[in-house]
Scaffold this motif. Structure first.
Motif, mmCIF file in Angstrom:
data_model
loop_
_atom_site.group_PDB
_atom_site.id
_atom_site.type_symbol
_atom_site.label_atom_id
_atom_site.label_comp_id
_atom_site.label_asym_id
_atom_site.label_seq_id
_atom_site.Cartn_x
_atom_site.Cartn_y
_atom_site.Cartn_z
ATOM 1 N N ILE A 33 33.804 42.799 71.379
ATOM 2 C CA ILE A 33 32.492 43.282 70.939
ATOM 3 C C ILE A 33 32.391 42.867 69.476
ATOM 4 O O ILE A 33 33.136 43.357 68.648
ATOM 5 N N SER A 112 26.907 43.073 72.993
ATOM 6 C CA SER A 112 27.119 42.675 74.389
ATOM 7 C C SER A 112 28.139 43.618 75.026
ATOM 8 O O SER A 112 29.018 44.150 74.358
ATOM 9 N N GLU A 113 28.013 43.801 76.327
ATOM 10 C CA GLU A 113 28.923 44.692 77.041
ATOM 11 C C GLU A 113 30.320 44.072 77.089
ATOM 12 O O GLU A 113 30.462 42.881 77.361
#
Length: 160
Positions: A33, A112-113
């Motif tokens: 991340i 973003s995941e």
């Protein structure tokens, strides 16, 4: 970080360090991340009055600590906001020209995941267990690693 003088600097350092420590504990990895937005709030307070100097000073202090715990502050957006006036929360505000970065909402959309590791053993921390009549015992949790597919039989036990 709060701009009001009612809280001590030591309290803010403690809270910020706890948040950074928590992020590490839950597996926040800067490689997966790229950043977590850092928001300076109450920029409209009478003590700061949308002050660019306060924004720069607090950003510098937070950056120093981020470096100490292993993050790159150059990759993390610092978002000054006013929750009361809703400045810089949803849309960019002219009151907060001290920052050229995104609004808080825009910064959140940039995250973003993280990719879940499906190649590791199952790790499913339980949050609760329900006993439902006619159905049985239903454990509730979140799959952290591996996968659970329909029809799988899983046995739960304690660790250690």
């Amino acid at each position: 970080m709060d701009a009001t003088p009612n809280y001590s600097k030591a309290l803010y350092e403690y809270i910020f360090k706890e948040v950074c420590t928590y992020l590490k504990k839950v597996g926040y990895n800067p490689d997966e991340i790229p950043f977590v937005p850092i928001s300076g709030f109450k920029m409209d307070a009478t003590t700061t009055n949308y002050s660019k100097a306060w924004y720069e000073e607090s950003s510098k202090e937070v950056s120093t600590y981020l470096k100490k715990v292993g993050y790159n502050p150059d990759e993390i957006p610092f978002v000054p906001i006013s929750g009361f006036e809703v400045d810089n929360m949803i849309e960019r505000s002219t009151n907060l020209d001290c920052s050229k970065g995104p609004s808080l909402l825009e910064a959140l959309y940039l995250i973003s995941e993280p990719k879940r590791p499906t190649d590791k053993p199952l790790h499913l921390p339980l949050q609760d267990v329900y006993k439902i009549g006619g159905i049985g015992t239903v454990p509730v949790g979140r799959v952290e690693t591996s996968l659970i597919k329909p029809g799988m039989v899983i046995t739960f036990g304690t660790i250690g």
